[in-house]
Design an enzyme around this catalytic site. Structure first.
Site, PDB file in Angstrom:
ATOM      1  N   HIS A  93     -19.755 -15.904 -27.573  1.00 22.86           N
ATOM      2  CA  HIS A  93     -19.325 -16.897 -28.553  1.00 22.86           C
ATOM      3  C   HIS A  93     -18.436 -16.242 -29.601  1.00 22.86           C
ATOM      4  O   HIS A  93     -18.723 -15.133 -30.065  1.00 22.86           O
ATOM      5  CB  HIS A  93     -20.561 -17.522 -29.213  1.00 22.86           C
ATOM      6  CG  HIS A  93     -20.268 -18.631 -30.154  1.00 22.86           C
ATOM      7  ND1 HIS A  93     -19.505 -19.736 -29.824  1.00 22.86           N
ATOM      8  CD2 HIS A  93     -20.651 -18.821 -31.459  1.00 22.86           C
ATOM      9  CE1 HIS A  93     -19.433 -20.555 -30.862  1.00 22.86           C
ATOM     10  NE2 HIS A  93     -20.112 -20.016 -31.860  1.00 22.86           N
ATOM     11  N   ASP A 110     -18.922 -21.088 -37.835  1.00 27.21           N
ATOM     12  CA  ASP A 110     -19.456 -21.123 -36.477  1.00 27.21           C
ATOM     13  C   ASP A 110     -19.299 -22.537 -35.945  1.00 27.21           C
ATOM     14  O   ASP A 110     -19.926 -23.467 -36.462  1.00 27.21           O
ATOM     15  CB  ASP A 110     -20.928 -20.695 -36.478  1.00 27.21           C
ATOM     16  CG  ASP A 110     -21.511 -20.578 -35.081  1.00 27.21           C
ATOM     17  OD1 ASP A 110     -20.952 -21.172 -34.132  1.00 27.21           O
ATOM     18  OD2 ASP A 110     -22.531 -19.886 -34.923  1.00 27.21           O
ATOM     19  N   CYS A 160     -14.643 -22.282 -28.381  1.00 26.83           N
ATOM     20  CA  CYS A 160     -14.956 -21.596 -29.635  1.00 26.83           C
ATOM     21  C   CYS A 160     -13.794 -20.736 -30.131  1.00 26.83           C
ATOM     22  O   CYS A 160     -13.510 -20.690 -31.329  1.00 26.83           O
ATOM     23  CB  CYS A 160     -16.223 -20.753 -29.508  1.00 26.83           C
ATOM     24  SG  CYS A 160     -16.233 -19.594 -28.124  1.00 26.83           S
TER      25      CYS A 160
END
Length: 201
Positions: A93, A110, A160
């Protein structure tokens, strides 16, 4: 016979393989070369007050501590910048850390809504050690870390890296983060063109 590898060269000698650019195809995970290339473009847009770290910086910091990255910014006056942007590879991630230098504030972005306290603590420790190393007494303590919750979030598993690049661009340009998951295909196409042309569009 070894198969020839196609590459695309930019004016800054950043060689992006075709395979790198293919990570900008729909639903693919962006790799280090693409993120570093894009963050280079962001740095070049505001070189006097924005500095972008390499994607390998945080990984090295985790593995070897401050001594492992002590010389990474020896030619950069990071405490004279307004903003530091740190792309973070956390397992499978990508996240982003923003350092508002003069306010001594860190923010973690995030796109999955995570709150990684260890990440913020490591970066605060790095900044304190770096300030001590450089004799920047004003920056050896007093840092605060926060998790940004009022940001766009991803709805798929592979976007992401694109979110991180767009968070960083909004920060660099001082504009609202008013994009969403539906904008990802557009951003992937735009980023491909920006990397090929070596300029932000």
């Amino acid at each position: 016979m070894k198969q020839a590898t196609s590459s695309v060269s930019s004016p800054r000698k950043l060689d992006l393989e075709v395979a790198d650019l293919m990570t900008l195809a729909p639903h693919e995970w962006l790799n280090d070369n693409v993120l570093n290339g894009y963050f280079d473009l962001l740095s070049e847009a505001r070189p006097d007050d924005v500095y972008c770290f390499n994607t390998f910086f945080y990984t090295q910091l985790c593995r070897k501590g401050y001594q492992g990255v002590r010389r990474w910014t020896r030619k950069v006056q990071i405490f004279q910048k307004s903003v530091l942007l740190v792309p973070l590879h956390l397992g499978n991630h990508w996240c982003l850390a923003e350092v508002a230098v003069q306010d001594k504030l860190l923010f973690l972005y995030d796109s999955r809504g995570g709150a990684n306290l260890t990440c913020l603590q490591r970066l605060v420790s790095y900044l304190c050690c770096e300030a001590e190393e450089r004799g920047e007494a004003d920056f050896t303590s007093g840092w605060e870390g926060h998790f940004r919750e009022d940001i766009p979030v991803q709805e798929t598993s592979g976007d992401c890296g694109v979110f991180v690049c767009q968070y960083a661009r909004c920060i660099m340009e001082g504009r609202p983060m008013d994009f969403s998951q539906k904008d990802m295909p557009k951003f992937r196409c735009q980023m491909t063109q920006e990397l090929l042309q070596h300029k932000l569009l």
